[in-house]
Design an enzyme around this catalytic site. Structure first.
Site, mmCIF file in Angstrom:
data_model
loop_
_atom_site.group_PDB
_atom_site.id
_atom_site.type_symbol
_atom_site.label_atom_id
_atom_site.label_comp_id
_atom_site.label_asym_id
_atom_site.label_seq_id
_atom_site.Cartn_x
_atom_site.Cartn_y
_atom_site.Cartn_z
ATOM 1 N N PHE A 106 0.813 -1.214 0.000
ATOM 2 C CA PHE A 106 0.000 0.000 0.000
ATOM 3 C C PHE A 106 0.853 1.272 0.000
ATOM 4 C CE2 PHE A 106 -0.022 2.294 4.032
ATOM 5 C CZ PHE A 106 0.728 1.457 4.827
ATOM 6 N N LYS A 107 2.133 1.164 0.304
ATOM 7 C CA LYS A 107 2.979 2.357 0.356
ATOM 8 C C LYS A 107 3.164 3.013 -1.013
ATOM 9 C CE LYS A 107 5.453 1.371 4.621
ATOM 10 N NZ LYS A 107 4.793 0.094 5.006
ATOM 11 N N ASP A 108 2.772 2.315 -2.086
ATOM 12 C CA ASP A 108 2.891 2.882 -3.430
ATOM 13 C C ASP A 108 2.142 4.208 -3.575
ATOM 14 O OD1 ASP A 108 4.562 1.058 -4.767
ATOM 15 O OD2 ASP A 108 2.901 -0.346 -5.037
ATOM 16 N N ALA A 111 4.084 7.039 -1.653
ATOM 17 C CA ALA A 111 5.362 7.322 -2.312
ATOM 18 C C ALA A 111 5.131 8.005 -3.661
ATOM 19 C CB ALA A 111 6.161 6.032 -2.495
#
Ligand SMILES: *Cc1c(COP(=O)(O)O)cnc(C)c1O
Length: 431
Positions: A106-108, A111
């Site tokens: 989910f960090k996409d 970022a």
């Protein structure tokens, strides 16, 4: 919108400054000066709007005039270029899959959005060239590398501990090339982190390069995580029950963004912070005492955080008052044994494969629903099970299908520069 320091209400900066600096003086976090109330009409028509438009309405007040409408729409279009489906598990439980982005975690979104904003500010011209320096224990590095790939005016240098990230994670860091450099450190994650911190306070380096960080305390990584809850609500809007969200939590950025969305008017009734054995918040809600401990290693390793940075932001949302906070937030903590058992159970019973982080979220939700049977619950699945291949395959005793994008990265050639101590990092940055 202005952002103030949680250590000093008189220290206020613009959105651009908060993004470029990351942290306020004294390592304090930035927080928006106002939390906008979105109009009721917006929530009523939300299920008919495309996701880019929902995201634009939600984030625009936080960006203000600092990025023009077209610029912001462009950034969102690029960041949100994949799906966020809610998959039904049982009659009262669904999972919001956040792993359909380029690095399968989910960090996409955070970022990508941060890369878009920083890229926009660099292009506008008064910043000069920027170097993003970041240490990773696994997931952050890949997401940051992907988000910043090819962004003009920005170089990315990622430090990762040699032999201590998974093969997939290493390939995601080391095969991109262009403006991304991977430094393979003979040491552990703490060594990487220490070197990065040292570089930030080294004047020889700051004379030569403009350094910034891309970790989760940056407002441009934190705020866009609220989109997940709007996108889920769009799919759940017809439900008759009250809505609860269970969030597998480590640094508490994701759940804090959900609570912010609620404050802006999104009709969510309850949040559950699901923890592994790093459970400072579970203990806080039981005792009203916040007592951080050093982190312990678990199979849901992205949540191995002893003292979550974003918890102060949650407190700020409630002006530090315990009672209103505890009415909106529950927290439970689970062992690796329980997590493995849940992965197996859900596979056998519902034919759904969870990763260890999602499994902790599932367990927290299950516990909450036992005590609150008038809710429909959604747990966030924060990573694709393939990222934790060995753990998951050992538990379900079956192979997990590997997505095409991962197969492609696995075939590319790894490129990294090995370093052993700070002087070698400095030498690299001074070139
Ligand atoms: C980073 C991460 C988390 C924890 O998210 P926070 O916002 O730090 O609470 C959970 N699951 C996965 C897979 C992650 O990478």
């Amino acid at each position: 919108m202005k952002y103030f320091s949680l250590n000093d209400k008189n220290h206020k900066v613009s959105f651009e400054d908060a993004v470029v600096r990351g942290l306020a003086p004294g390592k304090a976090l930035y927080f928006p000066e106002e939390i906008p109330d979105l109009p009721k009409a917006f929530f009523q028509k939300l299920n008919k709007l495309p996701k880019e438009e929902i995201a634009f309405e939600a984030i625009q007040p936080f960006v203000g005039e600092e990025i023009d409408k077209n610029g912001l729409q462009e950034i969102l279009k690029k960041t949100l270029d994949f799906e966020f489906p809610v998959v039904q598990i049982s009659e009262t439980i669904g999972t919001l899959e956040l792993f359909h982005g380029p690095t399968l975690a989910f960090k996409d979104v955070g970022a990508g959005f941060m890369a878009g904003c920083l890229g926009h500010f660099v292009k506008k011209g008064n910043l000069g060239k920027i170097t993003v320096l970041v240490a990773t224990s696994g997931d952050t590095g890949g997401a940051v590398a992907n988000g910043f790939l090819g962004v003009e005016g920005i170089d990315v240098v990622i430090l990762y501990p040699k032999g201590k990230v998974s093969e997939i994670q290493e390939k995601q860091l080391t095969t991109l090339g262009q403006n991304i450099t991977a430094l393979e450190v003979n040491g552990n994650f703490d060594d990487c982190q220490d070197m990065v911190k040292k570089a930030f306070s080294d004047e020889d380096i700051s004379d030569k390069r403009q350094l910034t960080s891309a970790n989760s305390i940056n407002v441009a990584r934190w705020l866009p995580q609220m989109f997940y809850y709007f996108f889920a609500y769009k799919q759940l809007a017809g439900k008759q029950q009250k809505l609860a969200f269970s969030v597998p939590s480590g640094n508490f950025g994701n759940i804090c963004a959900g609570m912010l969305a609620k404050k802006m008017g999104l009709p969510i009734d309850h949040f559950i912070a699901s923890n592994n054995e790093n459970n400072v918040v579970t203990r806080y809600l039981q005792s009203q005492e916040y007592s951080p401990k050093p982190s312990v290693q678990t199979i849901s390793n992205a949540m191995d955080v002893g003292n979550p940075s974003n918890f102060v932001r949650i407190l700020e949302l409630f002006k530090g008052e315990f009672n209103p906070l505890s009415q909106q937030l529950s927290s439970y903590s689970f062992s690796d044994v329980e997590t493995r058992k849940a992965i197996k159970e859900v596979k056998d019973k519902y034919n759904y494969v969870m990763d260890p982080h999602g499994a902790v979220g599932y367990l927290g939700l299950q516990q909450f629903l036992i005590e609150n049977n008038d809710y429909y619950g959604t747990f966030l699945e924060t990573a694709h099970p393939v990222k934790f291949l060995k753990t998951v395959e050992d538990v379900i005793e079956e192979k997990v299908g590997i997505p095409a994008s991962i197969k492609e990265a696995m075939n590319k050639e790894k490129k990294s520069i090995e370093i052993s101590d700070y002087s070698e990092l400095k030498e690299y940055l001074m070139q």
